[in-house]
Design a protein around this motif. Structure first.
Motif, PDB file in Angstrom:
ATOM      1  N   PHE A  94       0.785  -1.230   0.000  1.00 20.49           N
ATOM      2  CA  PHE A  94       0.000   0.000   0.000  1.00 20.49           C
ATOM      3  C   PHE A  94       0.821   1.287   0.000  1.00 20.49           C
ATOM      4  N   ARG A  95       2.054   1.242   0.534  1.00 20.17           N
ATOM      5  CA  ARG A  95       2.744   2.520   0.732  1.00 20.17           C
ATOM      6  C   ARG A  95       4.257   2.366   0.731  1.00 20.17           C
ATOM      7  N   LEU A  96       4.942   3.496   0.627  1.00 21.87           N
ATOM      8  CA  LEU A  96       6.392   3.548   0.794  1.00 21.87           C
ATOM      9  C   LEU A  96       6.728   3.407   2.274  1.00 21.87           C
ATOM     10  N   CYS A  97       7.708   2.564   2.577  1.00 20.34           N
ATOM     11  CA  CYS A  97       8.109   2.352   3.970  1.00 20.34           C
ATOM     12  C   CYS A  97       9.460   2.985   4.294  1.00 20.34           C
ATOM     13  N   GLN A  98      10.396   2.936   3.356  1.00 22.83           N
ATOM     14  CA  GLN A  98      11.749   3.455   3.610  1.00 22.83           C
ATOM     15  C   GLN A  98      12.403   3.775   2.276  1.00 22.83           C
ATOM     16  N   SER A  99      13.375   4.706   2.287  1.00 17.61           N
ATOM     17  CA  SER A  99      14.105   5.024   1.063  1.00 17.61           C
ATOM     18  C   SER A  99      15.487   5.568   1.404  1.00 17.61           C
ATOM     19  N   TYR A 100      16.419   5.329   0.482  1.00 21.26           N
ATOM     20  CA  TYR A 100      17.804   5.763   0.632  1.00 21.26           C
ATOM     21  C   TYR A 100      18.275   6.407  -0.678  1.00 21.26           C
ATOM     22  N   PHE A 101      19.117   7.414  -0.552  1.00 21.46           N
ATOM     23  CA  PHE A 101      19.808   7.994  -1.704  1.00 21.46           C
ATOM     24  C   PHE A 101      21.299   7.834  -1.488  1.00 21.46           C
ATOM     25  N   ILE A 102      21.992   7.337  -2.502  1.00 20.98           N
ATOM     26  CA  ILE A 102      23.423   7.067  -2.408  1.00 20.98           C
ATOM     27  C   ILE A 102      24.159   7.981  -3.380  1.00 20.98           C
ATOM     28  N   SER A 103      25.186   8.658  -2.893  1.00 22.55           N
ATOM     29  CA  SER A 103      25.963   9.546  -3.753  1.00 22.55           C
ATOM     30  C   SER A 103      27.447   9.406  -3.456  1.00 22.55           C
ATOM     31  N   ASP A 104      28.240   9.970  -4.350  1.00 23.38           N
ATOM     32  CA  ASP A 104      29.668  10.063  -4.127  1.00 23.38           C
ATOM     33  C   ASP A 104      29.919  11.092  -3.028  1.00 23.38           C
ATOM     34  N   LEU A 105      31.082  11.032  -2.421  1.00 21.34           N
ATOM     35  CA  LEU A 105      31.469  12.007  -1.405  1.00 21.34           C
ATOM     36  C   LEU A 105      32.037  13.241  -2.081  1.00 21.34           C
ATOM     37  N   LEU A 106      31.453  14.398  -1.805  1.00 24.03           N
ATOM     38  CA  LEU A 106      31.938  15.661  -2.355  1.00 24.03           C
ATOM     39  C   LEU A 106      32.424  16.519  -1.190  1.00 24.03           C
ATOM     40  N   ASN A 107      33.717  16.754  -1.145  1.00 24.08           N
ATOM     41  CA  ASN A 107      34.286  17.542  -0.056  1.00 24.08           C
ATOM     42  C   ASN A 107      34.157  19.035  -0.347  1.00 24.08           C
ATOM     43  N   TYR A 108      34.005  19.818   0.698  1.00 23.83           N
ATOM     44  CA  TYR A 108      33.944  21.271   0.562  1.00 23.83           C
ATOM     45  C   TYR A 108      34.736  21.897   1.704  1.00 23.83           C
ATOM     46  N   ASP A 109      35.175  23.137   1.505  1.00 24.60           N
ATOM     47  CA  ASP A 109      35.974  23.820   2.522  1.00 24.60           C
ATOM     48  C   ASP A 109      35.096  24.372   3.646  1.00 24.60           C
ATOM     49  N   PHE A 110      33.934  24.884   3.288  1.00 26.36           N
ATOM     50  CA  PHE A 110      33.000  25.418   4.282  1.00 26.36           C
ATOM     51  C   PHE A 110      31.635  25.574   3.630  1.00 26.36           C
ATOM     52  N   LEU A 111      30.633  25.861   4.439  1.00 24.76           N
ATOM     53  CA  LEU A 111      29.271  26.072   3.951  1.00 24.76           C
ATOM     54  C   LEU A 111      28.969  27.563   3.874  1.00 24.76           C
ATOM     55  N   ILE A 112      27.948  27.923   3.126  1.00 24.95           N
ATOM     56  CA  ILE A 112      27.542  29.322   3.079  1.00 24.95           C
ATOM     57  C   ILE A 112      27.132  29.795   4.473  1.00 24.95           C
ATOM     58  N   ARG A 113      26.673  28.890   5.319  1.00 24.43           N
ATOM     59  CA  ARG A 113      26.326  29.224   6.700  1.00 24.43           C
ATOM     60  C   ARG A 113      27.517  29.854   7.432  1.00 24.43           C
ATOM     61  N   ASP A 114      28.711  29.316   7.193  1.00 23.74           N
ATOM     62  CA  ASP A 114      29.896  29.817   7.881  1.00 23.74           C
ATOM     63  C   ASP A 114      30.217  31.258   7.485  1.00 23.74           C
ATOM     64  N   ILE A 115      29.916  31.602   6.251  1.00 29.17           N
ATOM     65  CA  ILE A 115      30.169  32.964   5.771  1.00 29.17           C
ATOM     66  C   ILE A 115      29.150  33.939   6.346  1.00 29.17           C
ATOM     67  N   ILE A 116      27.926  33.483   6.505  1.00 28.20           N
ATOM     68  CA  ILE A 116      26.860  34.337   7.023  1.00 28.20           C
ATOM     69  C   ILE A 116      26.986  34.526   8.532  1.00 28.20           C
ATOM     70  N   SER A 117      27.364  33.462   9.244  1.00 25.01           N
ATOM     71  CA  SER A 117      27.324  33.502  10.711  1.00 25.01           C
ATOM     72  C   SER A 117      28.562  34.114  11.343  1.00 25.01           C
ATOM     73  N   GLN A 118      29.696  34.127  10.633  1.00 23.05           N
ATOM     74  CA  GLN A 118      30.936  34.634  11.208  1.00 23.05           C
ATOM     75  C   GLN A 118      31.608  35.613  10.250  1.00 23.05           C
ATOM     76  N   PRO A 119      32.253  36.646  10.803  1.00 27.26           N
ATOM     77  CA  PRO A 119      32.974  37.588   9.934  1.00 27.26           C
ATOM     78  C   PRO A 119      34.053  36.871   9.128  1.00 27.26           C
ATOM     79  N   HIS A 120      34.206  37.252   7.878  1.00 27.92           N
ATOM     80  CA  HIS A 120      35.192  36.650   6.993  1.00 27.92           C
ATOM     81  C   HIS A 120      35.774  37.757   6.131  1.00 27.92           C
ATOM     82  N   LYS A 121      37.072  37.752   5.982  1.00 28.33           N
ATOM     83  CA  LYS A 121      37.726  38.859   5.264  1.00 28.33           C
ATOM     84  C   LYS A 121      37.292  38.932   3.795  1.00 28.33           C
ATOM     85  N   ASP A 122      36.869  37.807   3.233  1.00 30.87           N
ATOM     86  CA  ASP A 122      36.438  37.784   1.837  1.00 30.87           C
ATOM     87  C   ASP A 122      34.915  37.675   1.705  1.00 30.87           C
TER      88      ASP A 122
END
Length: 263
Positions: free
Chosen positions: A119-147
């Protein structure tokens, strides 16, 4: 994505459950099934996120992956996903492929799994490659950054170009945008992409897309003025559109939070 090489398998499980497994070529030769995937996922202690959905780094065979386990839907949602709407896992997989085809950075899609009963969906998964990043946009918004100004201007340019390609991220928030520094340039990547819209994006729609990025007047001014320059519309019109969108978004989340507290 090469659909000819995509591995698709349907499995009958116990208790009348049926699983659909879809794997990109990178995972076809790993020869694992749903049970091994779930064992590997549950055994992993490399947790990226653990709240409504659970995201972990998981090794499948010799492949380093990131697996997102979506929160099991309630009964009504499960029925909708069974008969009326594409699951979040499948949308994540297909949207990733679309973004890749548009040269928009996002983790490479490797597969998805859907588990249904009659009758219905019970569970689901999404699988992806690992993509590394230096920081999130959150870090730029929440803390002063020279750039900060340079990053936000380049972020606005990235967003505008994405909209010009007919892509609108409907969950464009602080935790869903990664940043990598490459010399004096910044590269942006997108996460949590099951909610997307593809098609023409107007200038005003595009500006409103920043409504979950910041409520600070200075940041609103910077984002709206740069977008207005790129879209060739008046600064004041852009600023008012984004300011009103920010207020509407904030009020929505406030009402939602108050309702949860009442319930």
């Amino acid at each position: 994505m090469n659909k000819k090489n995509t591995y698709i398998k349907h499995l009958k499980l116990s208790d009348g459950l049926i699983a659909k497994l879809v794997f990109a070529p990178e995972l076809i030769d790993q020869k694992f099934d749903l049970e091994k995937l779930e064992i590997a996922f549950n055994a992993s202690t490399n947790i990226i996120q653990d709240n409504r959905n659970v995201i972990k780094k998981v090794t499948l065979g010799d492949q380093q992956t990131v697996i997102k386990s979506f929160k099991p839907p309630n009964v009504l949602q499960g029925i909708i996903y069974r008969y009326l709407r594409t699951t979040k896992a499948r949308r994540s997989y297909e949207h990733s492929a679309t973004l890749k085809s548009q040269s928009i950075d996002t983790p490479k899609p490797l597969g998805y799994v859907e588990v249904f009963n009659r009758f219905r969906l019970c569970q689901s998964y999404f699988i992806s490659d690992l993509l590394n990043y230096d920081f999130l946009i959150r870090d730029i918004i929440s803390q002063p950054h020279k750039d900060q100004t340079d990053i936000l201007e380049q972020f606005t340019q990235f967003t505008f170009n994405m909209h010009q390609k007919g892509v609108l991220h409907l969950d464009y928030s602080l935790g869903n945008i990664g940043i990598n520094k490459e010399n004096n340039h910044y590269r942006f990547s997108l996460f949590d992409i099951n909610r997307m819209r593809f098609g023409e994006v107007s200038a005003i729609e595009g500006i409103k897309n920043f409504s979950r990025i910041s409520s600070e007047p200075e940041t609103i001014t910077l984002l709206s003025s740069e977008y207005a320059r790129l879209a060739n519309i008046p600064n004041k019109k852009a600023y008012l559109a984004l300011s009103n969108a920010v207020k509407k978004t904030n009020n929505h989340f406030l009402r939602k939070r108050n309702l949860k507290q009442i319930l």
